[in-house]
Design an enzyme around this catalytic site. Structure first.
Site, PDB file in Angstrom:
ATOM      1  N   LYS A   1       0.244   3.582   4.818  1.00 37.21           N
ATOM      2  CA  LYS A   1      -0.004   3.230   3.425  1.00 37.21           C
ATOM      3  C   LYS A   1       0.658   4.294   2.547  1.00 37.21           C
ATOM      4  O   LYS A   1       1.878   4.350   2.497  1.00 37.21           O
ATOM      5  CB  LYS A   1      -1.490   3.017   3.219  1.00 37.21           C
ATOM      6  CG  LYS A   1      -1.979   1.909   4.184  1.00 37.21           C
ATOM      7  CD  LYS A   1      -3.413   1.569   4.042  1.00 37.21           C
ATOM      8  CE  LYS A   1      -3.928   0.755   5.216  1.00 37.21           C
ATOM      9  NZ  LYS A   1      -3.316  -0.538   5.418  1.00 37.21           N
TER      10      LYS A   1
ATOM     11  N   HIS B   1     -13.623  -2.621   7.191  1.00 38.25           N
ATOM     12  CA  HIS B   1     -12.383  -3.275   7.632  1.00 38.25           C
ATOM     13  C   HIS B   1     -12.513  -3.943   9.011  1.00 38.25           C
ATOM     14  O   HIS B   1     -13.270  -3.484   9.870  1.00 38.25           O
ATOM     15  CB  HIS B   1     -11.263  -2.226   7.678  1.00 38.25           C
ATOM     16  CG  HIS B   1      -9.906  -2.816   7.825  1.00 38.25           C
ATOM     17  ND1 HIS B   1      -9.222  -2.819   9.015  1.00 38.25           N
ATOM     18  CD2 HIS B   1      -9.102  -3.447   6.938  1.00 38.25           C
ATOM     19  CE1 HIS B   1      -8.052  -3.405   8.850  1.00 38.25           C
ATOM     20  NE2 HIS B   1      -7.956  -3.804   7.593  1.00 38.25           N
TER      21      HIS B   1
ATOM     22  N   GLU C   1     -15.615   2.925   4.617  1.00 42.82           N
ATOM     23  CA  GLU C   1     -14.277   3.272   4.100  1.00 42.82           C
ATOM     24  C   GLU C   1     -14.512   4.174   2.903  1.00 42.82           C
ATOM     25  O   GLU C   1     -15.479   3.964   2.163  1.00 42.82           O
ATOM     26  CB  GLU C   1     -13.538   2.009   3.643  1.00 42.82           C
ATOM     27  CG  GLU C   1     -13.176   1.085   4.774  1.00 42.82           C
ATOM     28  CD  GLU C   1     -12.549  -0.230   4.295  1.00 42.82           C
ATOM     29  OE1 GLU C   1     -11.857  -0.238   3.264  1.00 42.82           O
ATOM     30  OE2 GLU C   1     -12.770  -1.246   4.961  1.00 42.82           O
TER      31      GLU C   1
ATOM     32  N   HIS D   1      -7.084   4.023   2.373  1.00 42.98           N
ATOM     33  CA  HIS D   1      -6.544   3.848   1.020  1.00 42.98           C
ATOM     34  C   HIS D   1      -6.749   5.078   0.120  1.00 42.98           C
ATOM     35  O   HIS D   1      -6.367   5.059  -1.048  1.00 42.98           O
ATOM     36  CB  HIS D   1      -7.131   2.587   0.382  1.00 42.98           C
ATOM     37  CG  HIS D   1      -6.729   1.370   1.149  1.00 42.98           C
ATOM     38  ND1 HIS D   1      -5.547   0.710   0.928  1.00 42.98           N
ATOM     39  CD2 HIS D   1      -7.321   0.749   2.202  1.00 42.98           C
ATOM     40  CE1 HIS D   1      -5.438  -0.291   1.792  1.00 42.98           C
ATOM     41  NE2 HIS D   1      -6.491  -0.289   2.574  1.00 42.98           N
TER      42      HIS D   1
ATOM     43  N   ASN E   1       0.838  -1.206   0.000  1.00 44.63           N
ATOM     44  CA  ASN E   1       0.000   0.000   0.000  1.00 44.63           C
ATOM     45  C   ASN E   1       0.871   1.253   0.000  1.00 44.63           C
ATOM     46  O   ASN E   1       0.409   2.337   0.329  1.00 44.63           O
ATOM     47  CB  ASN E   1      -0.891   0.013   1.241  1.00 44.63           C
ATOM     48  CG  ASN E   1      -1.722  -1.244   1.349  1.00 44.63           C
ATOM     49  OD1 ASN E   1      -2.371  -1.639   0.382  1.00 44.63           O
ATOM     50  ND2 ASN E   1      -1.699  -1.899   2.498  1.00 44.63           N
TER      51      ASN E   1
ATOM     52  N   ASP F   1     -13.155   5.924   7.099  1.00 45.94           N
ATOM     53  CA  ASP F   1     -11.807   5.364   7.130  1.00 45.94           C
ATOM     54  C   ASP F   1     -11.158   5.665   5.779  1.00 45.94           C
ATOM     55  O   ASP F   1     -11.537   5.097   4.753  1.00 45.94           O
ATOM     56  CB  ASP F   1     -11.904   3.855   7.375  1.00 45.94           C
ATOM     57  CG  ASP F   1     -10.543   3.188   7.433  1.00 45.94           C
ATOM     58  OD1 ASP F   1      -9.540   3.839   7.080  1.00 45.94           O
ATOM     59  OD2 ASP F   1     -10.491   2.003   7.808  1.00 45.94           O
TER      60      ASP F   1
ATOM     61  N   SER G   1     -10.682  -1.376   0.683  1.00 44.21           N
ATOM     62  CA  SER G   1      -9.323  -1.911   0.617  1.00 44.21           C
ATOM     63  C   SER G   1      -9.175  -3.120  -0.290  1.00 44.21           C
ATOM     64  O   SER G   1      -8.101  -3.365  -0.828  1.00 44.21           O
ATOM     65  CB  SER G   1      -8.837  -2.276   2.017  1.00 44.21           C
ATOM     66  OG  SER G   1      -9.684  -3.248   2.589  1.00 44.21           O
TER      67      SER G   1
END
Ligand SMILES: Cc1ncc(COP(=O)(O)O)c(C=O)c1O
Length: 381
Positions: free
Chosen positions: A231, A123, A169, A201, A36, A198, A173
């Site tokens: 990440k 997640h 998210e 990413h 990542n 979140d 992910s």
């Protein structure tokens, strides 16, 4: 230790092996299609120099205690002040990991009368907090804002008196797709609740200067964000952001913040440098966008698959054993591609998770897809 006591674990491990779900750790090798480290910060001269400079000015390796005792360092505070400015939040709090930050939010902030509505693909770290929460919790189908609203309405109709929390998210992910953040933020605002985003990413990759997808949502005090630092930022830890009162509440009530040694002050210095790196070199984002567009075109032309629109490119295989076998064949050819299996992803959706980072070049991407095409074909995919 008796053989019987250990045999229980051996039995479970044998079961995992049978289902091709056994996991083990290996030292990374081959071309990076698995990390990542989207912007190539992790091994950059700039972050290494920041650590060296911090050591030279006397920043300690270890914090030595919890933030609430002697472990609070000026490096943590400077990082949080800069992060709050950059991400446009009232207050920021640096956690040792994204896992800890998500677990802290969901286990601590929603109170007994509240409702937590969360995306079914959220997640594991958020799930950790949600499972520990005293609030009522409801999973909803992936990226379905209508289902979120319906869950809130049903809860209210049944006499729900507290506050609704929505957990998502911003960029998923394992699928690389985006949440409908504007609709969700509007729902949070309209129902006088909170949206927890979140950004693991998306941080560093999307938004102006990599500020993420939740920047500029305009829902102010109704939004909390988690920007993980391990990440795209190339370091470790996580910067939680939101209304000051909620952050102060976490400092007083979040057990994994209170009863844990503070993150290394050296790491805080590295993250601070990573935030400046983002601002100073926006061309990295542009380079990544170009690579992602190139990889997406390759995926379409060589594998006839629809791209996710982001740097996370899942190639669905289905069967666990086959996904592992294909990943191993790619690794043997020098391409570090990993198979992702349940329970990380839903049953029957084992996949290769290809990530595009600045650690690779176009020619390596096309060589990888060329090889993958052949290996998939040989495996009847
Ligand atoms: C979506 C998401 N949230 C949170 C985390 C946890 O972050 P960290 O690796 O900093 O614990 C991860 C990564 O593992 C993730 O993918």
């Amino acid at each position: 230790m008796s053989g019987v006591a250990l045999a229980r674990y051996a039995k479970t491990m044998a079961g995992l092996e049978r289902k091709s779900r056994i996991r083990s750790v290996t030292v990374a090798s081959g071309i990076d299609f698995a990390s990542n480290d989207y912007l190539g910060f992790a091994n950059s001269a700039r972050l290494k120099a920041a650590i060296r400079a911090a050591v030279d000015r006397g920043v300690p390796v270890g914090a030595g205690a919890s933030r609430l005792l002697r472990g609070n360092h000026i490096e943590h505070e400077m990082l949080e002040a800069e992060a709050a400015r950059l991400f446009g939040v009232e207050k920021s709090l640096y956690f040792a990991s994204g896992y800890a930050a998500n677990a802290a939010i969901f286990s601590t902030l929603p109170l007994r009368d509240d409702l937590v509505v969360y995306d079914e693909l959220i997640h594991a770290s958020a799930m950790e907090g949600i499972s520990a929460s005293k609030a009522i919790t409801r999973a909803v189908p992936h990226n379905d804002a209508c289902a979120v609203e319906q869950a809130i309405r049903e809860w209210r109709d049944k006499g729900g008196k507290g506050v609704p929390w929505i957990g998502v998210e911003s960029l998923y992910s394992m699928d690389g797709d985006r949440a409908p953040l504007r609709e969700l933020a509007e729902l949070a605002r309209r129902h006088d609740g909170f949206l927890v985003v979140d950004e693991a990413h998306a941080t560093g990759v999307f938004g102006q200067e990599g500020r993420g997808l939740a920047a500029n949502l305009g829902a102010g005090s109704h939004v909390l964000t988690v920007h993980t630092c391990g990440k795209a930022l190339g370091a470790s830890g996580a910067l939680l952001g939101g209304p000051k009162i909620l952050v102060d509440y976490l400092i007083n009530r979040a057990r994994n913040f209170i009863y844990s040694t503070a993150p290394s002050p050296l790491m805080a210095a590295a993250v601070r440098e990573a935030l400046r790196f983002l601002a100073d070199e926006p061309e990295r984002l542009t380079r990544l966008e170009k690579l992602v567009a190139f990889a997406s075109a390759q995926l379409q032309s060589r594998l006839a698959k629809t791209p996710s629109g982001s740097q996370i490119i899942p190639v669905l295989i289905g069967d666990n054993g086959r996904a592992v076998s294909i990943a191993r064949q790619m690794q043997a050819e020098g391409f570090d591609i990993r198979a992702i299996r349940p329970p990380t992803v839903p049953e029957g959706t084992a996949r290769l998770r290809i990530s595009i980072t600045l650690n690779v070049e176009e020619q390596q991407i096309s060589a990888m897809f060329e090889r993958l095409f052949t290996i998939l074909k040989e495996n009847g995919q």
